[in-house]
Design an enzyme around this catalytic site. Structure first.
Site, PDB file in Angstrom:
ATOM      1  N   ASP A 164      -9.281  -3.284   2.392  1.00  0.00           N
ATOM      2  CA  ASP A 164      -8.016  -4.020   2.417  1.00  0.00           C
ATOM      3  C   ASP A 164      -7.964  -4.994   3.585  1.00  0.00           C
ATOM      4  O   ASP A 164      -7.544  -6.141   3.432  1.00  0.00           O
ATOM      5  CB  ASP A 164      -6.865  -3.024   2.507  1.00  0.00           C
ATOM      6  CG  ASP A 164      -5.506  -3.685   2.360  1.00  0.00           C
ATOM      7  OD1 ASP A 164      -5.291  -4.365   1.343  1.00  0.00           O
ATOM      8  OD2 ASP A 164      -4.661  -3.519   3.254  1.00  0.00           O
TER       9      ASP A 164
ATOM     10  N   HIS B 208      -7.571  -8.981   3.136  1.00  0.00           N
ATOM     11  CA  HIS B 208      -6.473  -9.713   3.773  1.00  0.00           C
ATOM     12  C   HIS B 208      -7.010 -10.887   4.595  1.00  0.00           C
ATOM     13  O   HIS B 208      -6.357 -11.926   4.704  1.00  0.00           O
ATOM     14  CB  HIS B 208      -5.663  -8.792   4.688  1.00  0.00           C
ATOM     15  CG  HIS B 208      -4.579  -8.031   4.005  1.00  0.00           C
ATOM     16  ND1 HIS B 208      -3.501  -8.641   3.402  1.00  0.00           N
ATOM     17  CD2 HIS B 208      -4.401  -6.691   3.822  1.00  0.00           C
ATOM     18  CE1 HIS B 208      -2.704  -7.716   2.891  1.00  0.00           C
ATOM     19  NE2 HIS B 208      -3.225  -6.526   3.129  1.00  0.00           N
TER      20      HIS B 208
ATOM     21  N   ASP C 156      -5.505   1.208  -4.474  1.00  0.00           N
ATOM     22  CA  ASP C 156      -4.047   1.217  -4.536  1.00  0.00           C
ATOM     23  C   ASP C 156      -3.477  -0.097  -5.054  1.00  0.00           C
ATOM     24  O   ASP C 156      -2.365  -0.135  -5.566  1.00  0.00           O
ATOM     25  CB  ASP C 156      -3.445   1.564  -3.171  1.00  0.00           C
ATOM     26  CG  ASP C 156      -4.016   0.712  -2.046  1.00  0.00           C
ATOM     27  OD1 ASP C 156      -4.935  -0.092  -2.303  1.00  0.00           O
ATOM     28  OD2 ASP C 156      -3.544   0.857  -0.909  1.00  0.00           O
ATOM     29  N   HIS C 157      -4.243  -1.178  -4.930  1.00  0.00           N
ATOM     30  CA  HIS C 157      -3.766  -2.485  -5.388  1.00  0.00           C
ATOM     31  C   HIS C 157      -4.914  -3.473  -5.322  1.00  0.00           C
ATOM     32  O   HIS C 157      -5.997  -3.163  -4.797  1.00  0.00           O
ATOM     33  CB  HIS C 157      -2.609  -2.995  -4.514  1.00  0.00           C
ATOM     34  CG  HIS C 157      -2.960  -3.086  -3.066  1.00  0.00           C
ATOM     35  ND1 HIS C 157      -3.768  -4.088  -2.546  1.00  0.00           N
ATOM     36  CD2 HIS C 157      -2.662  -2.277  -2.009  1.00  0.00           C
ATOM     37  CE1 HIS C 157      -3.928  -3.897  -1.246  1.00  0.00           C
ATOM     38  NE2 HIS C 157      -3.269  -2.804  -0.890  1.00  0.00           N
TER      39      HIS C 157
ATOM     40  N   HIS D 143      -1.451   5.092   8.651  1.00  0.00           N
ATOM     41  CA  HIS D 143      -1.203   3.903   7.841  1.00  0.00           C
ATOM     42  C   HIS D 143      -0.677   4.295   6.474  1.00  0.00           C
ATOM     43  O   HIS D 143      -0.602   5.470   6.123  1.00  0.00           O
ATOM     44  CB  HIS D 143      -2.478   3.066   7.752  1.00  0.00           C
ATOM     45  CG  HIS D 143      -2.448   1.870   8.644  1.00  0.00           C
ATOM     46  ND1 HIS D 143      -2.940   0.648   8.279  1.00  0.00           N
ATOM     47  CD2 HIS D 143      -1.950   1.700   9.903  1.00  0.00           C
ATOM     48  CE1 HIS D 143      -2.768  -0.222   9.253  1.00  0.00           C
ATOM     49  NE2 HIS D 143      -2.169   0.397  10.263  1.00  0.00           N
TER      50      HIS D 143
ATOM     51  N   SER E 232       0.808  -1.223   0.000  1.00  0.00           N
ATOM     52  CA  SER E 232       0.000   0.000   0.000  1.00  0.00           C
ATOM     53  C   SER E 232       0.838   1.269   0.000  1.00  0.00           C
ATOM     54  O   SER E 232       0.405   2.292  -0.536  1.00  0.00           O
ATOM     55  CB  SER E 232      -0.938   0.016   1.205  1.00  0.00           C
ATOM     56  OG  SER E 232      -1.930  -0.971   1.086  1.00  0.00           O
TER      57      SER E 232
ATOM     58  N   GLU F 208      -9.840   7.816   2.346  1.00  0.00           N
ATOM     59  CA  GLU F 208      -9.489   6.403   2.196  1.00  0.00           C
ATOM     60  C   GLU F 208     -10.512   5.498   2.878  1.00  0.00           C
ATOM     61  O   GLU F 208     -10.759   5.622   4.077  1.00  0.00           O
ATOM     62  CB  GLU F 208      -8.114   6.087   2.782  1.00  0.00           C
ATOM     63  CG  GLU F 208      -7.709   4.646   2.492  1.00  0.00           C
ATOM     64  CD  GLU F 208      -6.716   4.050   3.486  1.00  0.00           C
ATOM     65  OE1 GLU F 208      -6.102   3.021   3.140  1.00  0.00           O
ATOM     66  OE2 GLU F 208      -6.569   4.601   4.596  1.00  0.00           O
TER      67      GLU F 208
END
Length: 525
Positions: free
Chosen positions: A464, A468, A509-510, A280, A229, A459
């Site tokens: 995320d 995860h 971001d990914h 973060h 990230s 954000e």
């Protein structure tokens, strides 16, 4: 305030089909229509990021300047300029996709075109498949199988000029070592270089990769690093390729100015909002510099204008910072170096006191307060900050530092997953906290009161965390929570002068590695 940990296996919840699906798949590790990772035989077999192409939705601008014939990926020369080398099997004369660093360039172009309000709305970890899952569940059908899609507000909104595209997120490299105390890179170049091979990964976000292991840097024929990230956020805020774990430094550890600080030096006001800890990787990369993303307390110091290990003389700090981080405590943290202060790992008590207006600091502080509703606490602080022309700082959350996780049906009652224990929240955990919508609107009001121009990052970081954990219930809930915030933002823009001077870029971001073999399993609402 507390967050209890209970075992994964317990009775599935009738009447809550996505939660029931999550529980069943977790307990059996059977796919039942979807799975995470390259192995189609087990539900959970990959719990981190991937090298998938990532969607971007723009409002107020289009993507013509960066995609197709203007794509960096069509030019060996441009790729060498971007990476410092030409990544193997990455040049693609037919590339329609572009690069994550183009998000930075799009913001610069928006400023040059006269836009006075720039909003970068980042869903951390939300790839095309994650978006698809949420849209399917919300609509109760499978409304599309490729392209921009429909069903979510950010897919359907047409109140402004809008566009859709997708980009490569690969970093400069993974495996770079650093020294946090000295703020230097000790092994430049890392162990795995970045790149993107469309023949192994596919040339569209919805493509099925010919080599299922390629997106996780384990390809048979080609191996390219997938991003974290901080490297990806740095690409979007500073326009460079760098190593995984870097916060606005290049692959050698040299400082790079993010767009927020470039604009701040020209008189722009700056805001950052997040549903996860304020320092973060993604919110930290909006403003700070550090050789490692986990040096949390120093990253926060950069953001709030206090001396840090990277900036002993202190940066100016942002005008608005609202997010999570409250509720955590650590006595030791080797990732943060010798100057780590035991206590809250993201913000020391001393630093909190320094910035508080009550002690002569520049920020009106709103923090989670026992017995008080979070939105009321934030609203009062916002009103005071506006009335007294001060900065605004908000600090909320539960144990773990994030806001309570919303699930697919809109409640805050998550189920477990194989890599993570189930979280349980008290009534106070819900009422004393705020939502991403609450924080976004407070930031917009405060920045607008200070006067244009301004730049804001929002954000939705809980996407995320859900991915995860390989938790489809939390993942859908996080996307829907972010979509509610986006809806609030578009309504605010319409009520405050419209889109003529506003640019909003919504992206991730990914990616992770959710695979929907049978998307119909998510149509039951």
């Amino acid at each position: 305030m507390f967050l209890a940990i209970v075992p994964i296996a317990h009775c599935a919840r009738p009447g809550d089909p996505v939660a029931e699906l999550q529980e069943t798949n977790t307990e059996t590790n059977e796919t039942n229509g979807l799975h995470w990772g390259p192995n189609p035989k087990t539900y959970s077999n990959w719990t981190t990021h991937s090298n998938r192409l990532i969607p971007v939705y723009t409002f107020g601008i289009n993507l013509d300047s960066v995609r197709g014939q203007n794509s960096i990926y069509r030019s060996e020369e441009k790729l060498k300029e971007l990476f410092g080398f030409v990544p193997t099997k990455t040049v693609n004369p037919e590339a329609e996709y572009f690069d994550q660093t183009d998000v930075y360039r799009l913001q610069k172009m928006a400023v040059d075109s006269g836009k006075k309000r720039i909003i970068l709305f980042v869903y951390d970890g939300m790839d095309w498949q994650t978006t698809w899952a949420a849209a399917i569940n919300k609509s109760g059908k499978v409304p599309y199988r490729e392209g921009r899609g429909t069903g979510l507000h950010f897919q359907d909104y047409r109140g402004a000029t809008t566009d859709f595209g997708y980009f490569v997120t690969t970093p400069h490299n993974s495996g770079t070592d650093v020294n946090v105390d000295r703020q230097i890179v000790t092994s430049p170049g890392g162990s795995t270089k970045g790149g993107y091979d469309p023949k192994e990964a596919g040339d569209k976000p919805w493509s099925i990769p010919p080599d299922a292991n390629y997106p996780i840097a384990k390809g048979k024929n080609t191996k390219h690093a997938y991003t974290d990230s901080s490297a990806s956020a740095t690409s979007m805020t500073a326009g460079i390729k760098t190593y995984n774990n870097a916060v606005n430094v290049d692959y050698l550890g040299r400082e790079i100015l993010p767009i927020s600080r470039q604009l701040q030096s020209e008189g722009w006001h700056i805001g950052v909002v997040t549903s996860v800890p304020i320092c973060h990787a993604t919110p930290g990369s909006a403003y700070a510099n550090n050789v490692h993303r986990y040096d949390y307390q120093d990253i926060t110091r950069d953001m709030i204008g206090l001396p840090s290990v990277f900036h002993p003389g202190a940066l100016p700090g942002v005008d608005v910072l609202i997010g999570g981080g409250s509720g955590d405590k650590k006595e030791k943290d080797g990732n943060q170096g010798e100057n780590f202060v035991p206590g809250n790992p993201y913000l020391t008590q001393e630093d909190m006191e320094k910035i508080n207006l009550a002690n002569g600091g520049p920020y009106v502080v709103a923090e989670r307060t026992s017995g008080r509703k979070g939105p009321e606490v934030l609203e009062e602080a916002k009103a005071k900050a506006i009335a007294e022309e001060k900065r605004l700082f908000g600090f909320f959350g539960v144990k773990g530092g994030h806001l309570p996780f919303q699930t697919a049906n809109g409640d805050f009652n998550p189920v477990g997953s194989r890599p993570s224990k189930v979280e349980k929240y008290t009534e106070a955990d819900i009422s004393e906290n705020v939502t991403l919508s609450d924080m976004s609107l407070a930031a917009l009001d405060t920045l607008e009161a200070k006067g244009k121009p301004w730049w804001l990052m929002i954000e939705a970081g809980d996407v995320d965390w859900a991915n995860h954990s390989n938790n489809i219930d939390n993942s859908i809930g996080a996307v829907l929570s972010g979509d509610q915030a986006f809806h609030s933002v578009t309504k605010w823009i319409e009520e405050h002068g419209g889109w003529d001077d506003t640019c909003l870029i919504l992206t991730a971001d990914h990616g992770h590695y959710l695979v929907l073999e049978d998307p119909e399993v998510l149509t039951v609402k």
